[in-house]
Write a protein that holds these residues in place. Structure first.
Motif, PDB file in Angstrom:
ATOM      1  N   ILE A 135       0.879  -1.177   0.000  1.00 16.23           N
ATOM      2  CA  ILE A 135       0.000   0.000   0.000  1.00 16.23           C
ATOM      3  C   ILE A 135       0.910   1.219   0.000  1.00 16.23           C
ATOM      4  O   ILE A 135       1.688   1.426   0.935  1.00 16.23           O
ATOM      5  CB  ILE A 135      -0.915   0.042   1.249  1.00 16.23           C
ATOM      6  CG1 ILE A 135      -1.609  -1.301   1.471  1.00 16.23           C
ATOM      7  CG2 ILE A 135      -1.929   1.173   1.106  1.00 16.23           C
ATOM      8  CD1 ILE A 135      -2.523  -1.734   0.347  1.00 16.23           C
ATOM      9  N   LYS A 139      -2.312   4.559  -3.653  1.00 10.22           N
ATOM     10  CA  LYS A 139      -3.523   3.830  -3.263  1.00 10.22           C
ATOM     11  C   LYS A 139      -4.319   4.501  -2.151  1.00 10.22           C
ATOM     12  O   LYS A 139      -5.356   4.000  -1.755  1.00 10.22           O
ATOM     13  CB  LYS A 139      -3.157   2.412  -2.812  1.00 10.22           C
ATOM     14  CG  LYS A 139      -2.629   1.505  -3.920  1.00 10.22           C
ATOM     15  CD  LYS A 139      -2.427   0.093  -3.392  1.00 10.22           C
ATOM     16  CE  LYS A 139      -2.007  -0.865  -4.500  1.00 10.22           C
ATOM     17  NZ  LYS A 139      -1.853  -2.252  -3.998  1.00 10.22           N
ATOM     18  N   ILE A 140      -3.808   5.613  -1.642  1.00  9.26           N
ATOM     19  CA  ILE A 140      -4.484   6.264  -0.511  1.00  9.26           C
ATOM     20  C   ILE A 140      -4.804   7.726  -0.806  1.00  9.26           C
ATOM     21  O   ILE A 140      -4.190   8.345  -1.659  1.00  9.26           O
ATOM     22  CB  ILE A 140      -3.637   6.179   0.778  1.00  9.26           C
ATOM     23  CG1 ILE A 140      -2.279   6.869   0.570  1.00  9.26           C
ATOM     24  CG2 ILE A 140      -3.464   4.743   1.228  1.00  9.26           C
ATOM     25  CD1 ILE A 140      -1.469   7.042   1.830  1.00  9.26           C
ATOM     26  N   GLU A 148      -5.585   5.273   7.183  1.00 10.57           N
ATOM     27  CA  GLU A 148      -6.003   4.659   5.917  1.00 10.57           C
ATOM     28  C   GLU A 148      -4.975   3.679   5.349  1.00 10.57           C
ATOM     29  O   GLU A 148      -5.327   2.569   4.935  1.00 10.57           O
ATOM     30  CB  GLU A 148      -6.295   5.738   4.871  1.00 10.57           C
ATOM     31  CG  GLU A 148      -6.773   5.146   3.533  1.00 10.57           C
ATOM     32  CD  GLU A 148      -6.951   6.193   2.440  1.00 10.57           C
ATOM     33  OE1 GLU A 148      -7.584   5.870   1.420  1.00 10.57           O
ATOM     34  OE2 GLU A 148      -6.449   7.319   2.597  1.00 10.57           O
ATOM     35  N   VAL A 149      -3.694   4.072   5.315  1.00 14.26           N
ATOM     36  CA  VAL A 149      -2.672   3.223   4.688  1.00 14.26           C
ATOM     37  C   VAL A 149      -2.558   1.867   5.392  1.00 14.26           C
ATOM     38  O   VAL A 149      -2.376   0.833   4.737  1.00 14.26           O
ATOM     39  CB  VAL A 149      -1.305   3.954   4.651  1.00 14.26           C
ATOM     40  CG1 VAL A 149      -0.723   4.138   6.040  1.00 14.26           C
ATOM     41  CG2 VAL A 149      -0.326   3.223   3.746  1.00 14.26           C
ATOM     42  N   LYS A 152      -5.941  -0.274   4.928  1.00 10.75           N
ATOM     43  CA  LYS A 152      -5.967  -0.904   3.604  1.00 10.75           C
ATOM     44  C   LYS A 152      -5.033  -2.101   3.558  1.00 10.75           C
ATOM     45  O   LYS A 152      -5.314  -3.102   2.892  1.00 10.75           O
ATOM     46  CB  LYS A 152      -5.595   0.108   2.518  1.00 10.75           C
ATOM     47  CG  LYS A 152      -6.702   1.091   2.216  1.00 10.75           C
ATOM     48  CD  LYS A 152      -6.525   1.767   0.863  1.00 10.75           C
ATOM     49  CE  LYS A 152      -7.765   2.574   0.513  1.00 10.75           C
ATOM     50  NZ  LYS A 152      -7.701   3.170  -0.832  1.00 10.75           N
ATOM     51  N   GLU A 155      -6.808  -4.887   5.222  1.00 10.96           N
ATOM     52  CA  GLU A 155      -7.871  -5.342   4.317  1.00 10.96           C
ATOM     53  C   GLU A 155      -7.321  -6.260   3.227  1.00 10.96           C
ATOM     54  O   GLU A 155      -7.881  -7.312   2.944  1.00 10.96           O
ATOM     55  CB  GLU A 155      -8.547  -4.117   3.695  1.00 10.96           C
ATOM     56  CG  GLU A 155      -9.769  -4.443   2.854  1.00 10.96           C
ATOM     57  CD  GLU A 155     -10.407  -3.190   2.255  1.00 10.96           C
ATOM     58  OE1 GLU A 155     -11.169  -3.352   1.283  1.00 10.96           O
ATOM     59  OE2 GLU A 155     -10.130  -2.075   2.743  1.00 10.96           O
ATOM     60  N   GLU A 156      -6.193  -5.863   2.616  1.00 10.63           N
ATOM     61  CA  GLU A 156      -5.611  -6.682   1.549  1.00 10.63           C
ATOM     62  C   GLU A 156      -5.056  -8.003   2.072  1.00 10.63           C
ATOM     63  O   GLU A 156      -5.014  -9.003   1.352  1.00 10.63           O
ATOM     64  CB  GLU A 156      -4.518  -5.896   0.807  1.00 10.63           C
ATOM     65  CG  GLU A 156      -5.062  -4.831  -0.112  1.00 10.63           C
ATOM     66  CD  GLU A 156      -4.136  -4.496  -1.276  1.00 10.63           C
ATOM     67  OE1 GLU A 156      -3.233  -5.308  -1.572  1.00 10.63           O
ATOM     68  OE2 GLU A 156      -4.333  -3.428  -1.885  1.00 10.63           O
TER      69      GLU A 156
END
Length: 216
Positions: A135, A139-140, A148-149, A152, A155-156
């Motif tokens: 990330i 992507k942010i 957020e970073v 994510k 999440e991935e």
């Protein structure tokens, strides 16, 4: 239980500060003045355009916004040229041994960097394959201390935030991990990274089992 490690790039895996300095110095020299490493300290963590304004003020130079944008673009090109020449020798002490442990323990890994040049740097130092997810700044939408970073990254990797351990060298990065509901390992000085759950000067000699025992 910790299932994933999320790593910041600059200051944890490599240190690109010297390359930013060299690129800014090259630009300043082209304008007829110089900047010292001591002066460069005030640019750390500052955006590209704000850094440019500080440097131009230092050099006593006034430029139009268009001229500033051209200089900032040139600086970034100089910087990219420098980091593209990085090699595994630029990996910070302890990182290679630590990642060997990570692989042995089958712990999921993600890079969580706001840099848009992260992939280029990982390729240059030969560590692209060490991460299950990357990330970066492409992507942010929000920088640290927004989580957020790292969210994510979780999440991935298909893990919960509370199952992640973040490795960070900056105060804003530690805050980002905490804001995401994650445990954080600080890389640097304890008196600076006060919000981290545990702090190491670097990754030299850090044992994963002992670390997880401390965190859990």
């Amino acid at each position: 239980m910790i299932k994933a490690f999320l790593f910041d790039l600059d200051g944890v895996i490599v240190d690109t500060a010297i390359y930013h300095y060299q690129a800014w110095k090259q630009m300043a020299n082209g304008l007829g003045f110089d900047i010292s490493e001591e002066f460069n300290e005030q640019l750390k963590g500052v955006s590209r355009m704000d850094s440019l304004d500080i440097i131009l003020t230092h050099g006593g130079i006034e430029l139009s916004q268009e001229e500033k944008l051209a200089l900032a673009t040139q600086k970034n090109e100089n910087y990219l040229n420098l980091v593209s020449k990085m090699s595994p020798e630029d990996i910070l002490p302890g990182v290679t041994d630590f990642f060997a442990q990570v692989k042995k323990e089958n712990i999921k890994t993600a890079l969580g960097s706001v840099s848009k040049n992260a992939k280029l740097i990982l390729e240059s130092i030969g560590m692209s394959d060490d991460f299950d997810a990357i990330i970066d700044g492409t992507k942010i939408a929000k920088g640290k201390p927004d989580p957020e970073v790292f969210l994510k990254g979780a999440e991935e990797l298909v893990v919960l935030p509370e199952e992640c351990l973040v490795f960070e060298d900056a105060v804003a990065g530690v805050e980002a991990g905490k804001n995401g509901g994650m445990k954080v390992v600080g890389i640097g000085k304890k008196e600076v990274l006060t919000q981290a759950d545990v702090v190491f000067e670097n990754l030299v000699g850090v044992d994963i089992h002992e670390l997880l025992a401390q965190i859990n």
